[in-house]
Enzyme design. Structure first.
Site, PDB file in Angstrom:
ATOM      1  CB  VAL A  67      -0.958  -0.014   1.228  1.00 51.55           C
ATOM      2  CG1 VAL A  67      -0.194   0.136   2.534  1.00 51.55           C
ATOM      3  CG2 VAL A  67      -2.043   1.029   1.116  1.00 51.55           C
ATOM      4  CB  CYS A  68       1.833   3.952  -1.814  1.00 51.74           C
ATOM      5  SG  CYS A  68       0.911   4.052  -3.361  1.00 51.74           S
ATOM      6  NE  ARG A  69      -0.633  11.104  -1.813  1.00 55.18           N
ATOM      7  CZ  ARG A  69      -1.330  11.856  -2.665  1.00 55.18           C
ATOM      8  NH1 ARG A  69      -2.537  12.247  -2.349  1.00 55.18           N
ATOM      9  NH2 ARG A  69      -0.822  12.197  -3.814  1.00 55.18           N
TER      10      ARG A  69
END
Length: 117
Positions: A67-69
């Protein structure tokens, strides 16, 4: 390199709701400190190749959800991990979707409410 259309991807609503979820957060330190999923592992994208050995400590009987932003950096990380022999799945929509779906978020900044930068 993996074709983005072939990259394993899951939406936040499709992720396991229990502690069995292995979540790798590849955002930068300031983003992590502002707000992240409880129990997630934090390795910024740029440090991933040098720190990949840390992933060996994670359960190997399930995928690593990356996951990232919003999903761009995590897609690159998941593609790299899959090419390196890991079972990685990109989390579509990233931490923005995590928050929208009502999943828990914790922060590391004293006195500040958790937020997704």
């Amino acid at each position: 390199m993996v074709n983005p259309a072939e990259l394993p991807t899951a939406s936040v609503r499709d992720l396991p709701q229990d502690a069995a979820l292995t979540l790798l957060d590849v955002r930068e330190d300031d983003e992590w400190a502002a707000g992240h999923a409880p129990g997630a592992v934090h390795i910024p994208l740029g440090e991933l190749p040098a720190r990949v050995d840390e992933l060996a400590e994670l359960p190997d009987d399930q995928p690593i959800y990356v996951v990232c932003r919003t999903g761009g950096r995590s897609a690159r990380a998941a593609a790299w991990l899959n090419a390196s022999g890991w079972d990685a799945v990109n989390v579509a929509g990233g931490m923005k979707s995590w928050l929208t779906e009502g999943r828990p978020v914790v922060g590391d900044r004293p006195g500040a409410d958790p937020e997704i930068l």
